[in-house]
Write an enzyme that holds these catalytic residues in place. Structure first.
Site, PDB file in Angstrom:
ATOM      1  N   GLU A   1      23.126  -6.330 -25.350  1.00 18.23           N
ATOM      2  CA  GLU A   1      24.255  -6.568 -26.264  1.00 18.23           C
ATOM      3  C   GLU A   1      23.765  -6.576 -27.726  1.00 18.23           C
ATOM      4  O   GLU A   1      24.386  -5.989 -28.604  1.00 18.23           O
ATOM      5  CB  GLU A   1      24.892  -7.927 -25.905  1.00 18.23           C
TER       6      GLU A   1
ATOM      7  N   ASP B   1      27.293 -16.256 -22.590  1.00 19.24           N
ATOM      8  CA  ASP B   1      28.120 -15.480 -21.661  1.00 19.24           C
ATOM      9  C   ASP B   1      27.287 -14.921 -20.518  1.00 19.24           C
ATOM     10  O   ASP B   1      27.664 -15.014 -19.346  1.00 19.24           O
ATOM     11  CB  ASP B   1      28.804 -14.319 -22.395  1.00 19.24           C
TER      12      ASP B   1
ATOM     13  N   TYR C   1      32.284 -11.254 -35.989  1.00 17.69           N
ATOM     14  CA  TYR C   1      31.370 -12.096 -35.211  1.00 17.69           C
ATOM     15  C   TYR C   1      29.977 -12.073 -35.856  1.00 17.69           C
ATOM     16  O   TYR C   1      29.380 -13.121 -36.123  1.00 17.69           O
ATOM     17  CB  TYR C   1      31.302 -11.585 -33.765  1.00 17.69           C
TER      18      TYR C   1
HETATM   19  C1  GLA Z   1      31.127 -14.569 -27.660  1.00 13.82           C
HETATM   20  C2  GLA Z   1      29.613 -14.401 -27.601  1.00 13.82           C
HETATM   21  C3  GLA Z   1      28.932 -15.687 -27.162  1.00 13.82           C
HETATM   22  C4  GLA Z   1      29.420 -16.892 -27.971  1.00 13.82           C
HETATM   23  C5  GLA Z   1      30.941 -16.913 -28.059  1.00 13.82           C
HETATM   24  C6  GLA Z   1      31.452 -17.958 -29.022  1.00 13.82           C
HETATM   25  O1  GLA Z   1      31.637 -14.779 -26.369  1.00 13.82           O
HETATM   26  O2  GLA Z   1      29.249 -13.359 -26.735  1.00 13.82           O
HETATM   27  O3  GLA Z   1      27.540 -15.532 -27.241  1.00 13.82           O
HETATM   28  O4  GLA Z   1      28.837 -16.909 -29.230  1.00 13.82           O
HETATM   29  O5  GLA Z   1      31.470 -15.665 -28.483  1.00 13.82           O
HETATM   30  O6  GLA Z   1      31.157 -19.226 -28.554  1.00 13.82           O
END
Ligand code: GLA
Length: 388
Positions: A158, A170, A220
């Site tokens: 990722e 995740d 993000y």
């Molecule tokens: C996404 C990212 C995770 C985490 C969440 C927020 O899902 O993949 O790693 O940072 O956002 O908590």
């Protein structure tokens, strides 16, 4: 389901698959935008996920097909594997790429994927397909990775291959989930504890805003960079590596070092959210769902006001929940910018809740949400063959 997928595999490749693997998606109960700040998070695997069916081939090529997308692809494993636009198969391709970079030698495979995690909904469809592929390859070729190493490899895919600087939550959640348990994960040490998801007379509702996510990846990455800036400002006085090394009290002593107002807001969210996860873990352990619910609402407010990753759609859902008598707590889950919210809903209210929420949301936002009643399921595993 498996029987249909086996038939689909046969139709696609003209022979039977040898194995089938499953990796779920996840929800995060609390601890949002905390993993890449080295704090505590509390995700759980769900029962929606990604199925991978495969059969080895003799030509050293990997073939990707999906029930969800019309695009297919074939790559020669003796050539350099590189990302192709925004195609879905970049996720499994990235896994091959990382494994080969590790010096492993996965061979030729015909692969068929099917996923029922709504894509881009904050339920980790991408971690699900990454870990699904990594788990399947590791088992099939006996590559010798531990489960944690597969999680770390999927995160690298990722970060490096796809280009999103996500944390580890995740990938960890979808690999390590267990039925009816939440995972209390320290994202700094990667120590984790499975905790009973003691939600008593409640169910966990997942509400998908159905908002098309735009710019989510760049926003993000922007948040990740903002937290890094906060750490650098604090390092003028104290030795820390990440924000979650500070609790709210310690943070208050040094926060004057962060001169930029926006960065200060981001850091304040992180430090307080991390403290909330500690409180939430205690509340869940004590079966004190009222406290847990209040912490969920507080988390949402902080994500809206300080971290600024919510939006009109998620806010409309959480505002409705806060006025609905059968909801004990609600918040957005995952990265935000659209995606899903979760709610702790009293059992027996599912139909009424769904109907009233759908009406309120549709009249405010202009299109419908989807409501699922979630079960907490198992992390990555192989499925037994089903007789046709
Ligand atoms: C996404 C990212 C995770 C985490 C969440 C927020 O899902 O993949 O790693 O940072 O956002 O908590």
């Amino acid at each position: 389901m498996e029987q249909q997928l086996q038939a689909d595999f046969f139709k696609t490749y003209g022979r039977e698959n040898t194995e089938t693997y499953f990796t779920p998606g996840r929800v995060n109960l609390i601890g949002e935008h905390i993993d890449y700040n080295g704090g505590l998070v509390m995700p759980a695997a769900i029962t929606l996920g990604t199925w991978v069916l495969l059969a080895p081939n003799a030509d050293n090529k990997v073939r990707f097909s999906s029930i969800n997308f019309p695009e297919t692809a074939t790559f020669d494993l003796t050539e350099e594997l590189s990302k192709t636009g925004k195609e879905w198969f970049n996720y499994p391709l990235g896994v091959f790429h990382e494994m080969i970079a590790d010096g492993k030698k996965p061979g030729g495979l015909d692969m068929l994927f099917f996923g029922n995690v709504p894509i881009g909904s904050g339920l980790s469809s991408s971690a699900s397909i990454e870990v699904a592929t990594a788990y399947a390859l590791n088992e099939h070729f006996d590559l010798g990775y531990t489960r944690l190493e597969l999680v770390q490899l999927a995160q690298r895919v990722e970060n490096k291959f796809i280009g999103v600087n996500c944390g580890i939550m995740d990938q960890f959640a979808v690999a390590f989930g267990q039925r009816d348990k939440a995972i209390l994960l320290n994202c700094d040490t990667l120590k984790h504890k499975m905790v009973d998801c003691n939600i008593g007379e409640h169910v966990l509702a997942i509400i998908n805003t159905n908002k098309p996510r735009e710019l989510a990846e760049s926003k993000y990455n922007e948040r990740v960079a903002e937290c890094q800036q906060a750490v650098e400002a604090l390092q003028q006085e104290i030795t820390i590596h990440n924000l979650c090394e500070l609790n709210a009290e310690k943070f208050a002593l040094h926060s004057h070092l962060i001169k930029d107002e926006v960065i200060l807001k981001r850091a304040t969210h992180v430090v307080k959210e991390n403290d909330r996860v500690h409180q939430a873990a205690r509340a869940l352990n004590d079966g004190d769902l009222n406290t847990f619910g209040k912490l969920m609402y507080a988390s949402h407010e902080s994500l809206r006001e300080l971290y600024e990753v919510s939006g009109a759609e998620l806010d409309a859902i959480v505002a409705f929940c806060s006025t609905y008598p059968g909801v004990t707590g609600a918040r957005m889950t995952g990265a935000g910018f659209g995606g899903c919210a979760i709610a702790l809903l009293q059992k027996g209210q599912e139909d009424d809740f769904t109907e009233k929420l759908t009406a309120a949301y549709t009249s405010e936002i202009g299109y419908k949400p989807d409501v699922y009643i979630s079960e907490i399921g198992e992390g990555s595993h192989q499925l037994a063959a089903v007789d046709a």
